[in-house]
Design an enzyme around this catalytic site. Structure first.
Site, PDB file in Angstrom:
ATOM      1  N   GLU A 255      -1.024  -9.437  -0.123  1.00  0.00           N
ATOM      2  CA  GLU A 255      -2.473  -9.594   0.050  1.00  0.00           C
ATOM      3  C   GLU A 255      -3.190  -9.667  -1.298  1.00  0.00           C
ATOM      4  O   GLU A 255      -4.174 -10.406  -1.450  1.00  0.00           O
ATOM      5  CB  GLU A 255      -3.000  -8.452   0.914  1.00  0.00           C
ATOM      6  CG  GLU A 255      -2.552  -8.583   2.371  1.00  0.00           C
ATOM      7  CD  GLU A 255      -2.933  -7.390   3.236  1.00  0.00           C
ATOM      8  OE1 GLU A 255      -3.601  -7.591   4.249  1.00  0.00           O
ATOM      9  OE2 GLU A 255      -2.536  -6.261   2.884  1.00  0.00           O
TER      10      GLU A 255
ATOM     11  N   GLU B 270       3.834  -5.292   7.790  1.00  0.00           N
ATOM     12  CA  GLU B 270       3.112  -4.171   8.399  1.00  0.00           C
ATOM     13  C   GLU B 270       3.437  -3.970   9.873  1.00  0.00           C
ATOM     14  O   GLU B 270       3.437  -2.838  10.379  1.00  0.00           O
ATOM     15  CB  GLU B 270       1.597  -4.374   8.233  1.00  0.00           C
ATOM     16  CG  GLU B 270       1.067  -4.121   6.833  1.00  0.00           C
ATOM     17  CD  GLU B 270       1.162  -5.343   5.938  1.00  0.00           C
ATOM     18  OE1 GLU B 270       0.592  -5.314   4.839  1.00  0.00           O
ATOM     19  OE2 GLU B 270       1.832  -6.330   6.319  1.00  0.00           O
TER      20      GLU B 270
ATOM     21  N   ALA C  20       0.832  -1.202   0.000  1.00  0.00           N
ATOM     22  CA  ALA C  20       0.000   0.000   0.000  1.00  0.00           C
ATOM     23  C   ALA C  20       0.864   1.249   0.000  1.00  0.00           C
ATOM     24  O   ALA C  20       2.056   1.211   0.324  1.00  0.00           O
ATOM     25  CB  ALA C  20      -0.926  -0.010   1.209  1.00  0.00           C
TER      26      ALA C  20
ATOM     27  N   GLY D  30       0.547  -5.166   0.997  1.00  0.00           N
ATOM     28  CA  GLY D  30      -0.573  -5.218   0.066  1.00  0.00           C
ATOM     29  C   GLY D  30      -0.263  -6.029  -1.172  1.00  0.00           C
ATOM     30  O   GLY D  30      -1.170  -6.608  -1.786  1.00  0.00           O
TER      31      GLY D  30
END
Length: 678
Positions: free
Chosen positions: A104, A124, A62, A101
Site C-alpha cells: 500500500e 490481509e 503493518a 502495508g
C-alpha cells in the site's frame, strides 16, 4: 539507531527503512517516515524522493500487534496519503517482498521499480481482514479490476514479472543496481509536470467488465464459503468502480473495522501468532545450541519415507534412503522423481532445481551406509517390535552424536529409546502424509531426549519449511489422540441412527475439508486390517471383507464413480443397520447440532486432558496441530480457541448433556469464566 534515515543525493531525497526483521510499519517507523515526507515537502532543493529499505524485503506491512487497538497517529492510511499528496514525484524501490502495508505504501508512490525477486501482495485476507490503507481502492485503479481481485481476495503475491506486465511495477533492475537505478529514475521523472497518482486514476476501473464480480464470486464460491473477509474484499473492489475514491476509502475503513473486531479475524490472528509461539520450547536451556545437520538418513522408501526425504532434498541436504529390497527402493525413488516432475510442470520448481534436489539423493540396501549421517529418521511399519529392531541396529551403526528419530504416529517414544544405549539422542519426528506437502511436524520429546536434540529438531523444522509443535509422549501424541475421540463418536452415531453422509456434512459445513468417513475412504479402510485375522467385529472390517476398502477400490463407506465422485451406499446402510440391530441400539433421528457437539466437544475435552498432563506446552500448540495437520478451519482458530469463543461453560454443558467425560481443567476454567488461551 534510527529505523528510518534520510540522505540527499543531489536533488533526490533517499528515505531508507531499516526495521528488521520484516521492516514493519510500527508507530515509531510511521512517525519517522512522516517526518521525512514533511522534510521533503518543505525543502525546495528536493525535487524527487526515493523510498527504499535495507534487508531482504521492502516491508512485511503493518505491525499486526497493533490491530484491534486504538489508532495511533499518524496511521498508515494518513502516512500513505501524505506520500501521495507530496507535490514531488516519489519512487518506491522494492528490494524484495512488499506485502500488505508495504504494498500500500508502494501504491501511494507515483512510481515503483523492483528486482527480479520482488513479490508484491496484499495478504490481509489471510488474517481475516482486508487491506485497510487504501489497497482495495488504489490497486484496481492501477492494475484493473480483473487483476486486482485475485491479488486482494486470495492474498497471494505476484512476481516481479507479473507485476510489470499488469502495471504494478514500472521497471525491473538488477539487485545490486537498485538504489542507483531508483535515484536515476527519480531524476528522470523530476522534470515532468504530471505524475501518475493512484487514487486519481480512473482509466483502468472505467474499462472493467461489469460481469467480472458475479463471475468471480461463482468461480470461487466453494473455496470462500462462510468466510467474511473475502466477501468484504470483493465488495470493496466493486465499490471502487461505483463510488468516488474518498467514498470508497470510507467504506474500506468501515469494512476493516468490522472485520478486525470480528471472531474470524481474531481466530486467524490467533493462528498466526500460535504458529510462531509453537516454535519455542519452554524451559529450554540457553546453551542448548542446535547440532549441525548436513546429511540425513531415511529408513524406508515408501510413501512416508519418500515424502520425508523430499523435504530435506528440497532444502539442500544430502539424503541416503535405505530399503530392504531393490524393487521397493527403485519404486520409492521413482515416486520421488515423479512428484518433483509434477511440481516442475506446475511451475513451482525449475528443471534445474529438480535435478539439483535429486542430485542430493543416494540409495542403499545396507544400514552401514547410514554411519556418517547426522540425523536418521525411520519410516517403517507402525509396529513396536519392528521399530525396536531398527533402533537396535542404528544404535550399533550411527556415530555418537547422531540424532535417531522415529516417525511413529502413535507408539511410545520412550520405549523405543530404551532399546538404545543413548536415549538422549532419540526423538519423535511425526510427519503428516503427504509429508512433502503437509506443514505440520509433531516433535515428540522423550523423557531422556536432550535439550540439544530438541533445539536441533525445532531448528531443522524451520529449515525444511515445517510448523513444528512439541508433544510429550502418550498414545497418539496431540493430534491423533484427539482424533481418536472424534472417531469413537462418529462410529457410535452410526449405531444410533446417523448415516456417514450426514456425519460428514456436519463437519464440512463447519469448515473441514472432509468428514471422518470421507477421510477413511481416502486413506483406505484396510489400513491396519489383517485379512488373515478378520473377525467381522466392526462395520469397517465387514466392509473390507466385502472389498469395500475406500476410493482405491471404488467403494468404501461411499460408492465412487470413475471420477471418484461419491454417493451414499445402500449396501453400507444395510451393514450398519445389521450391526445396530445386533447391538440392540435403538435407531433415531439425530440432529446436526447433536452430531457437531458429539464430534467436537470430546476433542476439546481431550485437549484439556493433554494440557493437564503436560503433553502439550500450551493450548495454542494444540490449535496449531489441528489447523496445520487435520484440516481444522483456520477461521475458527483451532479446537481450543473455538471452545474459548463459544464459551467453556457451553462445552461443559454439552459434554454433561451427552454423558461424556469432563476433564478437571475444563471444569475449573468454565467455573471461573476463563479460557484456554489466556
Amino acid at each position: 539507531m534510527s529505523k528510518v534515515t534520510t540522505k540527499r543525493e543531489g536533488e533526490v531525497l533517499v528515505v531508507t527503512l531499516d526495521n528488521p526483521p520484516v521492516n514493519a510499519f510500527s508507530t515509531e517507523v510511521r512517525n519517522a517516515m512522516a517526518a521525512a515526507v514533511e522534510d521533503a515537502a518543505s525543502d525546495d532543493g528536493v525535487k524527487a524522493v526515493v523510498i527504499r529499505a535495507e534487508g531482504r524485503m521492502f516491508s512485511g506491512g503493518a505491525d499486526i500487534t497493533e490491530f484491534g487497538k486504538a489508532p495511533v497517529h499518524p496511521t498508515l492510511p494518513e502516512l500513505i496519503d501524505s506520500i501521495e499528496n507530496l507535490d514531488k514525484p516519489v519512487v518506491a524501490a522494492l528490494n524484495g517482498t512488499a506485502l500488505g502495508g508495504g504494498c500500500e505504501i508502494a501504491l501511494g508512490c507515483n512510481y515503483r521499480i523492483g528486482v527480479p525477486a520482488t513479490k508484491i501482495g496484499l495478504p490481509e485476507v489471510k488474517i481475516g481482514i482486508l487491506p485497510g490503507a487504501g489497497g482495495t481502492q488504489r490497486l484496481p485503479r492501477v492494475v484493473g479490476v480483473e487483476e486486482a481481485l485475485p491479488i486482494i481476495v486470495t492474498g497471494n503475491p505476484v512476481s516481479a514479472k507479473k507485476a510489470e506486465a499488469i502495471g504494478l511495477l514500472d521497471r525491473i533492475v538488477a539487485p545490486e543496481r537498485l538504489r542507483e537505478e531508483a535515484i536515476a529514475f527519480a531524476r528522470e521523472v523530476a522534470g515532468g509536470s504530471e505524475h501518475p497518482v493512484s487514487s486519481k486514476r480512473t482509466d483502468r476501473i472505467d474499462a472493467h467488465d461489469p460481469g467480472v464480480f458475479k463471475a468471480f464470486r461463482e468461480k470461487n464460491a466453494r473455496r470462500l464459503k462462510g468466510l467474511d473477509a473475502p466477501a468484504r474484499c470483493i465488495e470493496a473492489v466493486e465499490l471502487a468502480t461505483q463510488l468516488s475514491y474518498d467514498e470508497g476509502i470510507a467504506k474500506e475503513r468501515e469494512f476493516f473495522m468490522e472485520l478486525v473486531m470480528g471472531d474470524q479475524s481474531k481466530a486467524l490472528r490467533h493462528v498466526f501468532f500460535a504458529e510462531r509461539q509453537a516454535g519455542k520450547i519452554d524451559g529450554l536451556p540457553k546453551d542448548a545450541v542446535p547440532l549441525p545437520i548436513r546429511k540425513v538418513g531415511i529408513i524406508g522408501a515408501g510413501t512416508m519415507g519418500g515424502g520425508i526425504a523430499m523435504n530435506f532434498l528440497s532444502a539442500g541436504y544430502d539424503v541416503t534412503i535405505v530399503e530392504r529390497e531393490q524393487e521397493a527402493l527403485d519404486r520409492g525413488v521413482g515416486i520421488i522423481r515423479k512428484n518433483y516432475d509434477a511440481t516442475a510442470r506446475k511451475g513451482r520448481m525449475t528443471e534445474e532445481q529438480v535435478e539439483k534436489a535429486m542430485g542430493h539423493l543416494s540409495t542403499s540396501l545396507d544400514y552401514q551406509d547410514l554411519a556418517d549421517c547426522d540425523l536418521v529418521i525411520e519410516a517403517v511399519f507402525e509396529l513396536m517390535a519392528i521399530k525396536k529392531d531398527v533402533f537396535g541396529k542404528l544404535d550399533a551403526i550411527c556415530k555418537p552424536d547422531a540424532i535417531m528419530a522415529s516417525n511413529t504416529s502413535y507408539l511410545d517414544v520412550n520405549e523405543i529409546a530404551a532399546c538404545t544405549s543413548r536415549p538422549e539422542q532419540v526423538v519423535g519426528l511425526h510427519f503428516f502424509s503427504p509429508a512433502n506437502i503437509m506443514r505440520l511436524l509433531e516433535v515428540v520429546r522423550g523423557e531422556k531426549t536432550s535439550p540439544q536434540v530438541m533445539a536441533t529438531a525445532m531448528d531443522l523444522a524451520k529449515k525444511i519449511g515445517k510448523v513444528a509443535v512439541v508433544s510429550g509422549v502418550c498414545h497418539g501424541f496431540i493430534g491423533n489422540r484427539m482424533l481418536a475421540k472424534r472417531q469413537e463418536q462418529a462410529s457410535e452415531l452410526l449405531m444410533e441412527g446417523a448415516r456417514p453422509a450426514q456425519v460428514d456434512k456436519v463437519l464440512t459445513d463447519f469448515g473441514f475439508p472432509m468428514g471422518p468417513f470421507q477421510m477413511a475412504d481416502l486413506a483406505g479402510l484396510d489400513i491396519g486390517w489383517d485379512p488373515e485375522k478378520t473377525s467381522s467385529a466392526t462395520v469397517r472390517e465387514v466392509l473390507c471383507e466385502r472389498g469395500r476398502r475406500g476410493q482405491k477400490t471404488g467403494k468404501g463407506f461411499y460408492d465412487y464413480d470413475e471420477n471418484r465422485q461419491r454417493t451414499p451406499s445402500d449396501e453400507v446402510d444395510a451393514v450398519i443397520a445389521d450391526f445396530a440391530a445386533k447391538s440392540g441400539e435403538e435407531q433415531r433421528d439425530i440432529s446436526d447440532e447433536e452430531i457437531r457437539e458429539r464430534l467436537l466437544y470430546p476433542m476439546v475435552n481431550e485437549g484439556a486432558l493433554i494440557l493437564e498432563e503436560g503433553v502439550s506446552q500450551r493450548a495454542s500448540d494444540i490449535d496449531t496441530v489441528w489447523v496445520n495437520g487435520y484440516g481444522w478451519p483456520p477461521h475458527t482458530g483451532g479446537p481450543m480457541f473455538w471452545a474459548d469463543t463459544i464459551g467453556l461453560d457451553s462445552v461443559l454443558a454439552g459434554l454433561e448433556k451427552h454423558g461424556m467425560e469432563v476433564s478437571q481443567l475444563l471444569r475449573e476454567k468454565a467455573a471461573k469464566g476463563e479460557t484456554f488461551n489466556g
